[in-house]
Design a protein around this motif. Structure first.
Motif, PDB file in Angstrom:
ATOM      1  N   LEU A   1      -5.383 -11.952   1.269  1.00 32.52           N
ATOM      2  CA  LEU A   1      -4.557 -11.656   2.217  1.00 32.52           C
ATOM      3  C   LEU A   1      -4.437  -9.902   2.899  1.00 32.52           C
ATOM      4  O   LEU A   1      -4.729  -9.076   2.150  1.00 32.52           O
ATOM      5  CB  LEU A   1      -3.200 -12.072   2.120  1.00 32.52           C
ATOM      6  N   LEU A   2      -4.644  -9.757   4.025  1.00 31.07           N
ATOM      7  CA  LEU A   2      -4.875  -8.924   5.152  1.00 31.07           C
ATOM      8  C   LEU A   2      -3.731  -7.607   4.447  1.00 31.07           C
ATOM      9  O   LEU A   2      -4.316  -6.791   3.972  1.00 31.07           O
ATOM     10  CB  LEU A   2      -4.589  -8.969   6.240  1.00 31.07           C
ATOM     11  N   ARG A   3      -2.586  -7.932   4.687  1.00 29.61           N
ATOM     12  CA  ARG A   3      -1.655  -6.699   4.119  1.00 29.61           C
ATOM     13  C   ARG A   3      -1.711  -6.214   2.157  1.00 29.61           C
ATOM     14  O   ARG A   3      -1.773  -5.030   2.276  1.00 29.61           O
ATOM     15  CB  ARG A   3      -0.271  -7.086   4.101  1.00 29.61           C
ATOM     16  N   CYS A   4      -2.336  -6.689   1.572  1.00 33.29           N
ATOM     17  CA  CYS A   4      -2.883  -6.102   0.212  1.00 33.29           C
ATOM     18  C   CYS A   4      -4.139  -5.423   0.254  1.00 33.29           C
ATOM     19  O   CYS A   4      -3.659  -4.337  -0.246  1.00 33.29           O
ATOM     20  CB  CYS A   4      -2.991  -7.328  -0.593  1.00 33.29           C
ATOM     21  N   ALA A   5      -4.764  -6.114   1.022  1.00 38.33           N
ATOM     22  CA  ALA A   5      -5.845  -5.162   1.366  1.00 38.33           C
ATOM     23  C   ALA A   5      -5.726  -3.988   2.181  1.00 38.33           C
ATOM     24  O   ALA A   5      -6.438  -2.871   1.872  1.00 38.33           O
ATOM     25  CB  ALA A   5      -7.482  -6.357   2.188  1.00 38.33           C
TER      26      ALA A   5
ATOM     27  N   ARG B   1       2.042   1.228   6.721  1.00 36.22           N
ATOM     28  CA  ARG B   1       0.954   2.362   6.144  1.00 36.22           C
ATOM     29  C   ARG B   1       0.604   3.640   5.855  1.00 36.22           C
ATOM     30  O   ARG B   1      -0.231   3.940   5.188  1.00 36.22           O
ATOM     31  CB  ARG B   1       0.230   2.219   7.841  1.00 36.22           C
ATOM     32  N   GLU B   2       2.293   3.978   5.999  1.00 31.08           N
ATOM     33  CA  GLU B   2       2.407   5.299   5.859  1.00 31.08           C
ATOM     34  C   GLU B   2       2.709   5.124   3.795  1.00 31.08           C
ATOM     35  O   GLU B   2       2.596   5.870   3.563  1.00 31.08           O
ATOM     36  CB  GLU B   2       4.249   5.717   6.457  1.00 31.08           C
ATOM     37  N   GLN B   3       3.031   3.908   3.136  1.00 29.45           N
ATOM     38  CA  GLN B   3       3.548   3.864   2.333  1.00 29.45           C
ATOM     39  C   GLN B   3       1.883   3.816   2.248  1.00 29.45           C
ATOM     40  O   GLN B   3       1.570   4.008   0.136  1.00 29.45           O
ATOM     41  CB  GLN B   3       3.872   2.901   2.155  1.00 29.45           C
ATOM     42  N   ALA B   4       1.040   3.281   2.187  1.00 29.65           N
ATOM     43  CA  ALA B   4      -0.359   3.336   1.748  1.00 29.65           C
ATOM     44  C   ALA B   4      -1.610   4.481   2.062  1.00 29.65           C
ATOM     45  O   ALA B   4      -1.407   4.538   0.562  1.00 29.65           O
ATOM     46  CB  ALA B   4      -1.145   1.802   2.702  1.00 29.65           C
ATOM     47  N   ARG B   5      -0.549   4.803   2.870  1.00 29.53           N
ATOM     48  CA  ARG B   5      -1.404   6.342   2.545  1.00 29.53           C
ATOM     49  C   ARG B   5      -1.252   7.367   1.741  1.00 29.53           C
ATOM     50  O   ARG B   5      -1.520   8.285   1.023  1.00 29.53           O
ATOM     51  CB  ARG B   5      -1.794   6.980   4.276  1.00 29.53           C
TER      52      ARG B   5
ATOM     53  N   ARG C   1       3.742  -4.421  -5.319  1.00 28.85           N
ATOM     54  CA  ARG C   1       3.714  -4.693  -3.684  1.00 28.85           C
ATOM     55  C   ARG C   1       3.119  -4.445  -2.888  1.00 28.85           C
ATOM     56  O   ARG C   1       3.137  -2.797  -2.608  1.00 28.85           O
ATOM     57  CB  ARG C   1       5.522  -5.053  -3.715  1.00 28.85           C
ATOM     58  N   HIS C   2       2.715  -5.291  -2.028  1.00 32.64           N
ATOM     59  CA  HIS C   2       1.484  -4.370  -0.413  1.00 32.64           C
ATOM     60  C   HIS C   2       2.890  -3.598   0.155  1.00 32.64           C
ATOM     61  O   HIS C   2       4.423  -4.036  -0.293  1.00 32.64           O
ATOM     62  CB  HIS C   2       1.402  -6.063   0.252  1.00 32.64           C
ATOM     63  N   GLY C   3       2.514  -2.742   1.370  1.00 33.35           N
ATOM     64  CA  GLY C   3       3.689  -2.388   2.069  1.00 33.35           C
ATOM     65  C   GLY C   3       4.512  -3.031   2.690  1.00 33.35           C
ATOM     66  O   GLY C   3       4.060  -4.385   3.324  1.00 33.35           O
TER      67      GLY C   3
ATOM     68  N   PHE D   1      14.643 -15.782 -11.175  1.00 36.32           N
ATOM     69  CA  PHE D   1      14.336 -14.738 -10.825  1.00 36.32           C
ATOM     70  C   PHE D   1      14.193 -14.060  -9.398  1.00 36.32           C
ATOM     71  O   PHE D   1      13.751 -12.708  -9.527  1.00 36.32           O
ATOM     72  CB  PHE D   1      12.510 -14.949 -11.499  1.00 36.32           C
ATOM     73  N   GLN D   2      15.319 -15.104  -8.770  1.00 35.66           N
ATOM     74  CA  GLN D   2      15.804 -14.239  -8.051  1.00 35.66           C
ATOM     75  C   GLN D   2      16.720 -13.259  -7.807  1.00 35.66           C
ATOM     76  O   GLN D   2      17.244 -12.575  -6.943  1.00 35.66           O
ATOM     77  CB  GLN D   2      16.490 -15.149  -6.976  1.00 35.66           C
ATOM     78  N   ARG D   3      16.980 -12.892  -8.842  1.00 30.55           N
ATOM     79  CA  ARG D   3      17.757 -11.587  -9.767  1.00 30.55           C
ATOM     80  C   ARG D   3      16.576 -10.702  -9.795  1.00 30.55           C
ATOM     81  O   ARG D   3      17.642  -9.265  -9.285  1.00 30.55           O
ATOM     82  CB  ARG D   3      18.618 -11.627 -10.726  1.00 30.55           C
ATOM     83  N   LEU D   4      15.324 -10.578  -9.224  1.00 35.93           N
ATOM     84  CA  LEU D   4      14.898  -9.144  -9.098  1.00 35.93           C
ATOM     85  C   LEU D   4      14.393  -8.899  -7.929  1.00 35.93           C
ATOM     86  O   LEU D   4      14.386 -10.440  -7.784  1.00 35.93           O
ATOM     87  CB  LEU D   4      13.032  -9.755 -10.562  1.00 35.93           C
ATOM     88  N   LEU D   5      14.137  -7.945  -7.773  1.00 31.82           N
ATOM     89  CA  LEU D   5      13.994  -7.492  -6.244  1.00 31.82           C
ATOM     90  C   LEU D   5      12.661  -6.568  -5.796  1.00 31.82           C
ATOM     91  O   LEU D   5      13.268  -5.698  -6.059  1.00 31.82           O
ATOM     92  CB  LEU D   5      15.051  -7.399  -5.150  1.00 31.82           C
ATOM     93  N   PRO D   6      11.923  -6.741  -5.543  1.00 33.11           N
ATOM     94  CA  PRO D   6      10.854  -5.586  -5.861  1.00 33.11           C
ATOM     95  C   PRO D   6      10.160  -5.074  -4.576  1.00 33.11           C
ATOM     96  O   PRO D   6      10.282  -5.995  -3.596  1.00 33.11           O
ATOM     97  CB  PRO D   6       9.401  -5.951  -7.049  1.00 33.11           C
ATOM     98  N   HIS D   7      11.373  -3.987  -3.771  1.00 30.42           N
ATOM     99  CA  HIS D   7      10.903  -3.469  -2.762  1.00 30.42           C
ATOM    100  C   HIS D   7       9.177  -3.605  -2.516  1.00 30.42           C
ATOM    101  O   HIS D   7       7.919  -3.256  -3.260  1.00 30.42           O
ATOM    102  CB  HIS D   7      11.318  -1.813  -2.467  1.00 30.42           C
ATOM    103  N   PRO D   8       8.913  -3.571  -0.701  1.00 31.67           N
ATOM    104  CA  PRO D   8       7.470  -2.790  -0.694  1.00 31.67           C
ATOM    105  C   PRO D   8       7.154  -1.510  -0.654  1.00 31.67           C
ATOM    106  O   PRO D   8       7.836  -0.764  -1.279  1.00 31.67           O
ATOM    107  CB  PRO D   8       7.162  -3.121   1.507  1.00 31.67           C
TER     108      PRO D   8
END
Length: 230
Positions: free
Chosen positions: A57-61, A34-38, A8-10, A174-181
């Motif tokens: 989308l920008l956040r994934c790039a 940005r810290e997560q991406a680094r 998942r994107h940051g 599927f709402q029982r699943l929660l992948p964090h950023p």
């Protein structure tokens, strides 16, 4: 079969301000995102990625940008099929406001019935994302072999939809699943598919080949699914 790492994107400026970003252009990572991406190249150190696929989308790039910089030889592909859900008129609205609507209740308890106003149906989101994932997985297997590892950076609901499909869960669950950023979810499309990790934000050493952790992972995923010494 190859191992898919679903990232998942940051965290984004929309996440931290409580907005439903959807496909709003220009939504970027916030400082923490940005810290997560680094941190991503370090988390994946030693994992021999065959390729990376990401939502355009920008956040994934932005999330995969440090990984691209650390591994300039790594093939990277943007795929429109794994972009965010089109939330239509809900796009960029406060989640607190949307929480009071009747449609949000349906989103929570019967997502398979949801079509966002002037937007997309959640069942169609699952169909396009799962189709893309399985097509890329087959391509990786053909071009890089059954032991390959590849990464896809996409959005929370997309990851939930892929996991639900892999586990044979109805979309309404599927709402029982929660992948964090910035979390990683790992799937291997054996028969049946196996969920190796879900929503992991830490060490990914088990996907580095020829290590004790990797050997343990292989042993665990090849044991008989029938208990009692079968």
């Amino acid at each position: 079969m190859p191992t898919l790492l679903l990232l998942r994107h940051g965290r984004t400026t929309a996440n931290s301000s409580g907005l439903l970003a959807g496909r709003t252009p220009g939504v970027d990572l916030d400082d923490y995102g940005r810290e997560q991406a680094r941190a991503l190249p370090g988390r994946l150190a030693g994992v021999p990625l065959a390729l990376v696929v990401h939502s355009p989308l920008l956040r994934c790039a932005r999330t995969v940008a440090p990984l691209r910089e650390a591994r300039p030889e790594l093939p990277v592909h943007a795929d429109e099929r794994v972009t965010e859900c089109d939330y239509g008129r809900w796009t960029n609205r406060p989640l607190k406001e949307l929480a009071e609507t009747e449609l949000m209740r349906t989103v929570r308890v019967q997502p398979s019935a949801v079509v966002f106003p002037e937007g997309e149906a959640l069942r169609d989101v699952q169909h396009r994302v799962v189709a893309a994932v399985r097509e890329w997985d087959a391509r990786v297997a053909e071009e890089h072999g059954a032991d390959a590892v590849w990464l896809m950076c996409t959005h929370g609901d997309n990851i939930k939809a892929v996991v639900a499909d892999a586990l044979g869960m109805h979309l309404d669950l599927f709402q029982r699943l929660l992948p964090h950023p910035a979390s990683v979810t790992a799937i291997r499309y054996t028969e049946p598919p196996m969920l190796l990790r879900f929503g992991d934000t830490g060490d990914l050493g088990e996907f580095v080949p020829q290590t004790e952790a990797a050997a343990r992972d292989v042993a665990e995923t090849t044991e008989s699914p029938v208990g009692g010494g079968a």
